[in-house]
Design a protein around this motif. Structure first.
Motif, short mmCIF file in Angstrom:
data_model
loop_
_atom_site.label_atom_id
_atom_site.label_comp_id
_atom_site.label_asym_id
_atom_site.label_seq_id
_atom_site.Cartn_x
_atom_site.Cartn_y
_atom_site.Cartn_z
N SER A 267 -4.47 5.94 -6.55
CA SER A 267 -3.33 5.12 -6.12
C SER A 267 -2.31 5.94 -5.37
O SER A 267 -1.28 5.42 -4.94
CB SER A 267 -2.68 4.46 -7.35
OG SER A 267 -2.20 5.45 -8.24
N THR A 268 -2.59 7.22 -5.19
CA THR A 268 -1.66 8.15 -4.56
C THR A 268 -2.26 8.72 -3.29
O THR A 268 -3.17 9.55 -3.34
CB THR A 268 -1.30 9.30 -5.53
OG1 THR A 268 -0.86 8.75 -6.77
CG2 THR A 268 -0.21 10.18 -4.94
N ASN B 102 -8.00 3.81 -1.79
CA ASN B 102 -6.76 3.49 -2.49
C ASN B 102 -7.00 2.29 -3.41
O ASN B 102 -7.32 1.20 -2.93
CB ASN B 102 -5.63 3.20 -1.50
CG ASN B 102 -4.28 3.15 -2.18
OD1 ASN B 102 -4.12 2.60 -3.27
ND2 ASN B 102 -3.27 3.73 -1.53
N THR B 103 -6.83 2.47 -4.71
CA THR B 103 -7.10 1.39 -5.66
C THR B 103 -6.12 0.23 -5.50
O THR B 103 -6.40 -0.87 -5.97
CB THR B 103 -7.01 1.91 -7.11
OG1 THR B 103 -5.77 2.59 -7.30
CG2 THR B 103 -8.15 2.84 -7.42
N ARG B 104 -4.98 0.47 -4.87
CA ARG B 104 -4.01 -0.59 -4.68
C ARG B 104 -4.29 -1.43 -3.43
O ARG B 104 -3.58 -2.41 -3.19
CB ARG B 104 -2.61 0.01 -4.59
CG ARG B 104 -2.14 0.65 -5.90
CD ARG B 104 -0.78 1.28 -5.77
NE ARG B 104 -0.33 1.86 -7.03
CZ ARG B 104 0.76 2.59 -7.17
NH1 ARG B 104 1.52 2.84 -6.11
NH2 ARG B 104 1.09 3.08 -8.35
N LEU C 81 -6.38 -1.97 -14.52
CA LEU C 81 -6.68 -2.07 -13.10
C LEU C 81 -7.25 -3.45 -12.81
O LEU C 81 -7.43 -4.28 -13.72
CB LEU C 81 -7.70 -0.98 -12.71
CG LEU C 81 -7.26 0.47 -12.93
CD1 LEU C 81 -8.45 1.41 -12.76
CD2 LEU C 81 -6.15 0.85 -11.97
#
Length: 338
Positions: free
Chosen positions: A198-199, A216-218, A241
């Motif tokens: 996420s970073t 990116n998981t977001r 998640l």
């Protein structure tokens, strides 16, 4: 020796202070290990604060231990005084249940954690059953090996248990204390490795650690582009998640496997699991045999955790560094106790 010097916390969130205890006589199946270094795992922090309701005070943490055997009990096999060994999460198991007899000692229902209701490795010495004192192979950097004994085996064991092949595409969620070791192992294993983070600032670092691709998981679009492509996803984080999106990234017969202790329920829809014959699973650390295999694999491929080092006398500074979230990526205490 029976008198052991250590650092102990007197209660939840309390600082570690010097502590001395009498270990009593060495049991026939035990070895005593002189601690050279000991990693700090996030589990040590959780145990110090009694987040799991398992902690006995005074609490002496430390379960990523590297040291030298100084004494052996009368019934000890395979290891001997003078050997350099590693000790991880488990201090003993019964050796007689179906799990132990089947080689899954880490699943023993009566196993004892090195820091659960007993004293761990933030000390001059620690005692464990001989089977859980695993000799370190030549070629392994002992000064950095401690975190392999918990964090390392936690992410290596799924490679064995899930039957991961060098031809597989595998995702790793979380580029931290666990995830960075997973990237290194999977790259050496021969897999195509996808890092989920996420970073965005960790993108370049993830590539250096072994990832071929970073997602990116977001970003729902980024995750959606992976649809049906991954043979396994290893989650190392302890936060919730979009589990259904991650299941959608799995190929048929793919596995979503968690080693991160997520406290909230993991909710997934049934039909994507059924129609794709996908599965959701988890695992603890690993048996002595798998730990031994992991250490050999790490030595053969030159794999070591990325570590920061503190003298054990600065244990409270080290814990503050861990709590700040700034550790990159594992902390090792060098023993300066007498």
């Amino acid at each position: 020796m029976s008198t052991i010097n250590a650092y102990a916390a007197s209660g939840p969130n309390a600082p570690f202070t010097p502590f001395e205890y009498d270990a009593g006589p060495l049991l026939p199946d035990q070895v005593e290990v002189r601690v050279a270094s000991c990693g700090i795992c996030h589990s040590d922090l959780s145990m110090r604060n009694n987040e799991w309701g398992l902690t006995a005070y005074p609490f002496i943490g430390g379960h990523e231990i590297v040291g030298t055997i100084t004494a052996v009990g009368d019934h000890v096999r395979k290891v001997q005084a003078g050997q350099t060994v590693g000790v991880g999460w488990t201090a003993e198991s019964c050796m007689s249940c179906p799990q132990c007899l089947g080689g899954d000692h880490n699943l023993c229902p009566t196993s004892t954690g090195t820091i659960v209701q007993r004293h761990g490795g933030f000390a001059t010495h620690v005692r464990v059953h001989w089977a859980w004192a695993v000799p370190l192979p030549e070629g392994l950097d002992a000064s950095r090996a401690g975190p392999l004994l918990c964090g390392g085996i936690t992410v290596f064991n799924p490679l064995v248990q899930l039957g991961i092949l060098p031809t597989h595409r595998v995702g790793v969620i979380g580029i931290g204390g666990l995830g960075h070791m997973a990237l290194k192992f999977l790259r050496a294993w021969g897999c195509e490795v996808v890092a989920f983070t996420s970073t965005d600032s960790k993108r370049e670092e993830a590539l250096r650690l072994g990832a071929h691709r970073v997602v990116n998981t977001r970003s729902a679009d980024d995750v959606a582009r992976l649809a049906g492509s991954l043979n396994a996803i290893l989650s190392t984080v302890n936060v919730s998640l979009d589990w259904n999106a991650l299941v959608g990234a799995l190929a048929p017969k793919g596995k979503l496997h968690t080693v991160g202790a997520v406290l909230d329920p993991i909710v997934v829809a049934a039909f994507p699991l059924i129609m794709g014959q996908r599965s959701l699973s988890g695992s603890p650390t690993g048996s002595p045999t798998v730990i031994d295999s992991m250490l050999d694999f790490a030595a053969r491929h030159g794999i070591a955790p990325t570590t920061e080092h503190f003298p054990m006398s600065k244990i409270n500074d080290a814990f503050a560094h861990l709590e700040s979230g700034k550790a990159r990526y594992r902390i090792v205490l060098e023993n300066d106790l007498n």
